[in-house]
Design a protein around this motif. Structure first.
Motif, PDB file in Angstrom:
ATOM      1  N   LEU A 110       0.827  -1.202   0.000  1.00  0.00           N
ATOM      2  CA  LEU A 110       0.000   0.000   0.000  1.00  0.00           C
ATOM      3  C   LEU A 110       0.861   1.252   0.000  1.00  0.00           C
ATOM      4  O   LEU A 110       0.608   2.201  -0.758  1.00  0.00           O
ATOM      5  CB  LEU A 110      -0.942   0.008   1.205  1.00  0.00           C
ATOM      6  CG  LEU A 110      -1.796   1.264   1.356  1.00  0.00           C
ATOM      7  CD1 LEU A 110      -2.727   1.446   0.168  1.00  0.00           C
ATOM      8  CD2 LEU A 110      -2.587   1.215   2.650  1.00  0.00           C
ATOM      9  N   ALA A 113       2.366   1.767  -3.393  1.00  0.00           N
ATOM     10  CA  ALA A 113       1.373   2.271  -4.350  1.00  0.00           C
ATOM     11  C   ALA A 113       1.048   3.731  -4.068  1.00  0.00           C
ATOM     12  O   ALA A 113       0.882   4.529  -5.003  1.00  0.00           O
ATOM     13  CB  ALA A 113       0.113   1.410  -4.291  1.00  0.00           C
ATOM     14  N   LEU A 114       0.963   4.106  -2.794  1.00  0.00           N
ATOM     15  CA  LEU A 114       0.710   5.513  -2.442  1.00  0.00           C
ATOM     16  C   LEU A 114       1.848   6.413  -2.912  1.00  0.00           C
ATOM     17  O   LEU A 114       1.621   7.519  -3.413  1.00  0.00           O
ATOM     18  CB  LEU A 114       0.537   5.674  -0.935  1.00  0.00           C
ATOM     19  CG  LEU A 114      -0.849   5.443  -0.362  1.00  0.00           C
ATOM     20  CD1 LEU A 114      -0.818   5.487   1.153  1.00  0.00           C
ATOM     21  CD2 LEU A 114      -1.830   6.461  -0.895  1.00  0.00           C
ATOM     22  N   ARG A 122      -1.978  12.175  -4.186  1.00  0.00           N
ATOM     23  CA  ARG A 122      -1.568  11.535  -2.933  1.00  0.00           C
ATOM     24  C   ARG A 122      -1.943  12.413  -1.746  1.00  0.00           C
ATOM     25  O   ARG A 122      -2.459  11.944  -0.747  1.00  0.00           O
ATOM     26  CB  ARG A 122      -0.068  11.257  -2.950  1.00  0.00           C
ATOM     27  CG  ARG A 122       0.425  10.608  -1.669  1.00  0.00           C
ATOM     28  CD  ARG A 122       1.889  10.220  -1.701  1.00  0.00           C
ATOM     29  NE  ARG A 122       2.745  11.339  -2.053  1.00  0.00           N
ATOM     30  CZ  ARG A 122       3.526  11.382  -3.151  1.00  0.00           C
ATOM     31  NH1 ARG A 122       3.558  10.372  -3.984  1.00  0.00           N
ATOM     32  NH2 ARG A 122       4.261  12.446  -3.411  1.00  0.00           N
ATOM     33  N   LEU A 160      -5.006   3.090  -7.086  1.00  0.00           N
ATOM     34  CA  LEU A 160      -4.594   2.171  -6.013  1.00  0.00           C
ATOM     35  C   LEU A 160      -5.248   0.807  -6.190  1.00  0.00           C
ATOM     36  O   LEU A 160      -4.607  -0.228  -5.986  1.00  0.00           O
ATOM     37  CB  LEU A 160      -4.965   2.744  -4.632  1.00  0.00           C
ATOM     38  CG  LEU A 160      -4.136   3.930  -4.170  1.00  0.00           C
ATOM     39  CD1 LEU A 160      -4.723   4.500  -2.876  1.00  0.00           C
ATOM     40  CD2 LEU A 160      -2.682   3.538  -3.972  1.00  0.00           C
TER      41      LEU A 160
END
Length: 164
Positions: A110, A113-114, A122, A160
Motif C-alpha cells: 500500500l 502504491a501511495l 496523494r 490504487l
C-alpha cells in the motif's frame, strides 16, 4: 437372554425415541440427549436381574434426573472455567506471527502504491482517507475546490485499486 434383559430391551425399543426428544428439549443438544438415554438404560441393565421390570414412568424419571444432572454439571464447569482466569487473559488478541508478516507485506504494498501516486492526488487521498479531513477541509488546506479534491480521491482510489 434373561427376562430382565428382554424387558429392558423391549422398553428401550418402545421408548427411546420419545425419551431422546424429551431430553433434547432439556439439554438442547442431540448428541448429549442420546448419551443420557443410553446411560439410563445402562443403569437399568446394571440393576439386579430379580428386580421387577421398570415401567416407562420410572425410566422417564431416571432420564429426567440424568439430564438435569448433566445440565447442572455443564453449567458448573463453565462457571469454574471462566472464573479461574480474567477474561482478558483467556484469548491472546495479538495477531499471530504469520498474520503480522502478512499485514506488514500488505502495508508495504500500500505504501509503495501511495508513493507512486502523483503528489496532489496523494495529498488529497492522505488528507481525506488517512487523516480523516472532510472534503471541504482538505480543499481549504490544498487551496483548491471541493470538487477538485473529490476528483483527486476518485482517481487515487482507481489507481490504487489497479495497483493492488
Amino acid at each position: 437372554m434373561t427376562a430382565h434383559l428382554l424387558d429392558v430391551t423391549r422398553l428401550y425399543v418402545a421408548e427411546q425415541g420419545r425419551l431422546r426428544a424429551y431430553v433434547r428439549r432439556i439439554l438442547r443438544n442431540r448428541a448429549s440427549a442420546e448419551d443420557v438415554v443410553q446411560q439410563a438404560f445402562v443403569n437399568l441393565l446394571g440393576r439386579r436381574p430379580e428386580a421387577e421390570a421398570p415401567s416407562p414412568a420410572y425410566v422417564m424419571q431416571a432420564v429426567r434426573h440424568l439430564a438435569l444432572n448433566q445440565l447442572r454439571d455443564t453449567r458448573r464447569r463453565a462457571q469454574i472455567e471462566l472464573s479461574g482466569a480474567p477474561l482478558d487473559e483467556i484469548a491472546d488478541l495479538a495477531p499471530s506471527p504469520e498474520m503480522a508478516a502478512v499485514h506488514r507485506s500488505e502495508l508495504l504494498c500500500l505504501l509503495t502504491a501511495l508513493a507512486a501516486l502523483p503528489p496532489r492526488r496523494r495529498e488529497a487521498f492522505v488528507l481525506c482517507r488517512i487523516e480523516g479531513l472532510s472534503y471541504d477541509e482538505a480543499a481549504a488546506r490544498m487551496e483548491v475546490s471541493r470538487n477538485t479534491v473529490i476528483s483527486h480521491i476518485v482517481a487515487a482510489m482507481a489507481e490504487l485499486s489497479r495497483r493492488l
